[in-house]
Each structure stands twice: as C-alpha cells, then as structure tokens.
Design an enzyme around this catalytic site. Structure first.
Site, PDB file in Angstrom:
ATOM      1  N   ASP A  16       0.598  -1.279  -0.035  1.00 57.66           N
ATOM      2  CA  ASP A  16      -0.028   0.082  -0.038  1.00 57.66           C
ATOM      3  C   ASP A  16       0.980   1.153  -0.042  1.00 57.66           C
ATOM      4  O   ASP A  16       0.492   2.356  -0.447  1.00 57.66           O
ATOM      5  CB  ASP A  16      -0.676   0.238   1.350  1.00 57.66           C
ATOM      6  CG  ASP A  16      -1.870  -1.322   1.382  1.00 57.66           C
ATOM      7  OD1 ASP A  16      -2.120  -1.669   0.164  1.00 57.66           O
ATOM      8  OD2 ASP A  16      -2.053  -1.465   2.346  1.00 57.66           O
ATOM      9  N   LYS A 213      18.637   7.320   7.953  1.00 60.99           N
ATOM     10  CA  LYS A 213      18.770   5.889   7.658  1.00 60.99           C
ATOM     11  C   LYS A 213      20.327   5.476   7.978  1.00 60.99           C
ATOM     12  O   LYS A 213      20.919   6.067   7.622  1.00 60.99           O
ATOM     13  CB  LYS A 213      18.436   5.533   6.230  1.00 60.99           C
ATOM     14  CG  LYS A 213      17.253   6.167   5.652  1.00 60.99           C
ATOM     15  CD  LYS A 213      16.882   5.917   4.068  1.00 60.99           C
ATOM     16  CE  LYS A 213      17.697   7.133   3.320  1.00 60.99           C
ATOM     17  NZ  LYS A 213      17.583   7.285   2.070  1.00 60.99           N
ATOM     18  N   ASP A 238      18.572   2.304  -3.286  1.00 61.73           N
ATOM     19  CA  ASP A 238      19.829   1.934  -4.089  1.00 61.73           C
ATOM     20  C   ASP A 238      20.956   1.747  -3.309  1.00 61.73           C
ATOM     21  O   ASP A 238      22.087   1.245  -4.066  1.00 61.73           O
ATOM     22  CB  ASP A 238      20.044   2.993  -5.132  1.00 61.73           C
ATOM     23  CG  ASP A 238      20.862   4.151  -4.575  1.00 61.73           C
ATOM     24  OD1 ASP A 238      20.323   4.845  -3.565  1.00 61.73           O
ATOM     25  OD2 ASP A 238      21.788   4.617  -4.921  1.00 61.73           O
TER      26      ASP A 238
HETATM   27  N1  PLP Z   1      23.408  14.132   2.319  1.00 59.83           N
HETATM   28  C1  PLP Z   1      23.734  14.859   1.239  1.00 59.83           C
HETATM   29  C2  PLP Z   1      24.529  16.218   1.521  1.00 59.83           C
HETATM   30  C3  PLP Z   1      23.869  14.387  -0.191  1.00 59.83           C
HETATM   31  O1  PLP Z   1      24.220  15.134  -1.148  1.00 59.83           O
HETATM   32  C4  PLP Z   1      23.348  13.060  -0.399  1.00 59.83           C
HETATM   33  C5  PLP Z   1      23.326  12.469  -1.773  1.00 59.83           C
HETATM   34  O2  PLP Z   1      23.626  12.989  -2.556  1.00 59.83           O
HETATM   35  C6  PLP Z   1      22.718  12.603   0.612  1.00 59.83           C
HETATM   36  C7  PLP Z   1      22.845  12.866   2.096  1.00 59.83           C
HETATM   37  C8  PLP Z   1      22.151  10.958   0.740  1.00 59.83           C
HETATM   38  O3  PLP Z   1      20.903  11.386   0.647  1.00 59.83           O
HETATM   39  P1  PLP Z   1      19.713  10.131   0.250  1.00 59.83           P
HETATM   40  O4  PLP Z   1      19.350   9.414   1.676  1.00 59.83           O
HETATM   41  O5  PLP Z   1      18.555  10.919  -0.354  1.00 59.83           O
HETATM   42  O6  PLP Z   1      20.112   9.012  -0.766  1.00 59.83           O
HETATM   43 CA    CA Z   2      20.094   6.857  -2.546  1.00 61.36          CA
END
Ligand code: PLP
Ligand code: CA
Length: 291
Positions: A16, A213, A238
């Site tokens: 969902d 995360k 990913d």
């Molecule tokens: N923090 C910064 C400053 C980033 O540029 C990125 C990815 O490019 C991330 C965290 C990772 O983010 P996400 O959890 O959206 O993959």
């Molecule tokens: Ca990512």
C-alpha cells in the site's frame, strides 16, 4: 534470500505504501531515471501511498519538494521525511527546550530546527591560525545539544566548539546521518556527513544519537503518523547500508534497484550481510504491473 522481482503484479498488489529514496532511484545527480515520472504517476493512479525519505540534511522539506516537482513528479510536503526534519521532531519529542543547539550543518538543518521553535547557533567567530587562539573558544552556557550534519563550510573552529560543548557542557550529541561519502559526477566521491560525525565522535570518545537511515526514527514517524501496516509497506532504495538496512531494521519490505550505488554482486554471495527481499534493474520495472 533475495529474489529478482519477477511477479510485479503480485508485488505491487501486496504493497500500500512505497517509500522512496531519491538519488540513485528516481534520479542520478540531476538526471531523471528513465520512466521514473511515469512510474510514480502510475502508482498514484493505483491510489498507492507514496513517501520520500532522504538523509540529506542540507535541504528543507520545502526545498526537497521543489526539487522533486522540478522533474514533473507530483509531491506534497507531508510525504517528505528528511534527516533535518527528523532531528527537529526528535528534539521536541525528548522535551528539549529552553536551550540552544550548536549545528555543524547548512541552511536546511538550521531552518528545520528553527521552524520547530528550536534556537540554533551556526557560526563561530573566525580566529587567526594557532592552537593558542582556538583554545580560547568559549561555548555559550545555554548550548544543550550539538547536531552534526553535512557542512561544506566546516572549519576546525566549529569542530572545537562542538567538542567543547559535548565535553564541557555535557551537550547531547546528535548526527543527522552517517553517510560516509557522497557520489559525485564521473564516478567520483566526496566526504559525507558521516566523516564529519566521525571527527567529533573520535575527539570526544562519544557516540551520537543517529537520526537518518539506517536508524528507524524516520520510519517510525511515517508509520505512527499514518498508522501504516508494516507488512504492506516497502522501502525502495539503491544503497544497502542505508536504505535497505533501514527497511530491514524497521521490519518492512525492501526492494533494491540497481541504478545507484549497490551492485548485484553485493547481494548474490551467500554470506552477504544485508539482503533485500527483492531486487530489480530500475524503478520503472514497476510499470510491468500494467501488463
Ligand atoms: N546528504 C547529502 C548532502 C547528499 O548530497 C546526499 C546524496 O547525494 C545524501 C545525504 C544521501 O541522501 P539520500 O538518503 O537521499 O540518498
Ligand atoms: Ca540514494
């Protein structure tokens, strides 16, 4: 055991709520993944619930929403969960008030905290070189927490302030996220927020509370707010050590897409430590549900 997503119809019908990581799933840098927009439109047409979760602490939820919309993807503020927003909610939840937060971070972190009525200190008076100068840095007595995120204007002087606040003021130590590095153009990378967090945890010998995360605080916020059924919720990401581990830690379904950081070889060995329920080449494979 992981499995290739062969029965898309059965999978999509069993879920969902789809929680999306963005970079590496929906776009790569500034390039949208082929048919990602159509995939989200299709899921919305099926009346699926959609959320976006990012560890990126440098953007506010509004800024993140604008970025998503700029690709032509329909998106609403209450669907976005970022590590800076999560930090603000966490601080309020533990009853942190009347004290200030020193941040090693950027506008997005400052704004999300201020929007939740949390006062912040972001800059340290610039000093000349030399240990004699930095050792005189004075921490304001009402600093009750240090939050460390991505800061492209990090200075040693900010690190001294954070260190002193934690060691001398006994301030709480919080990390927005611990991504070790970030991918940039041409397969290259730069140090991530996690590398800044490591500097402070090394100097203070203290471990931070981690918001992003793979910790489950953001997931718990999503689940609590919308009273979601974990069995029918799926994290699409990913990266195994952030997105997929987030889903596993939170006891929801996980789908790894192979358009970003983690590769099939990493999950195909029998002793791979982090295994998604499903994997597929690209998020747009969900469109096979139509057929
Ligand atoms: N923090 C910064 C400053 C980033 O540029 C990125 C990815 O490019 C991330 C965290 C990772 O983010 P996400 O959890 O959206 O993959
Ligand atoms: Ca990512």
């Amino acid at each position: 055991m992981t499995q290739k997503l062969n029965n898309v119809k059965e999978f999509v019908n069993s879920i969902d709520t789809f929680i999306f990581d963005c970079d590496g799933v929906l776009w790569l840098g500034s390039t949208i993944v082929e048919k990602a927009v159509e995939t989200l439109q299709y899921l919305r047409a099926l009346k699926k619930d959609i959320k976006f979760v990012t560890n990126n602490s440098t953007k506010t939820r509004e800024q993140f929403m604008e970025k998503i919309k700029s690709y032509g993807i329909e998106c609403y503020l209450n669907e976005i969960y970022g590590s800076s927003f999560g930090t603000a909610i966490y601080l309020n939840k533990i009853g942190f008030n009347n004290k200030k937060v020193f941040i090693i971070g950027e506008y997005g972190l400052q704004k999300e905290l201020n929007d939740q009525n949390i006062q912040t200190v972001k800059e340290v008076t610039r000093l000349n070189d030399g240990i004699d100068n930095v050792q005189n840095i004075q921490v304001e007595s009402d600093i009750g927490a240090v939050v460390v995120g991505m800061d492209t204007c990090l200075t040693y002087q900010k690190a001294v302030y954070a260190h002193k606040a934690i060691v001398e003021n006994n301030a709480l130590f919080i990390a927005t996220n611990t991504d070790t590095s970030y991918p940039i153009k041409n397969g290259k990378s730069i140090p991530g927020a996690g590398s800044i967090v490591s500097m402070i945890s090394t100097s203070t010998a203290k471990q931070p509370i981690i918001i992003g995360k793979p910790e489950t605080l953001l997931l718990d916020l999503i689940i609590e707010k919308d009273k979601l059924n974990r069995e029918r919720t799926c994290m699409i990401g990913d990266r195994l050590d952030t997105d997929i581990l987030f889903g596993i830690n939170g006891n929801i379904k996980t789908l790894l897409v192979l358009t970003g950081i983690s590769k099939l070889e990493e999950i195909s060995q029998p002793n791979s430590p982090i295994i998604p329920n499903y994997y597929t080449d690209t998020v747009s494979d969900l469109l096979l549900h139509k057929e």
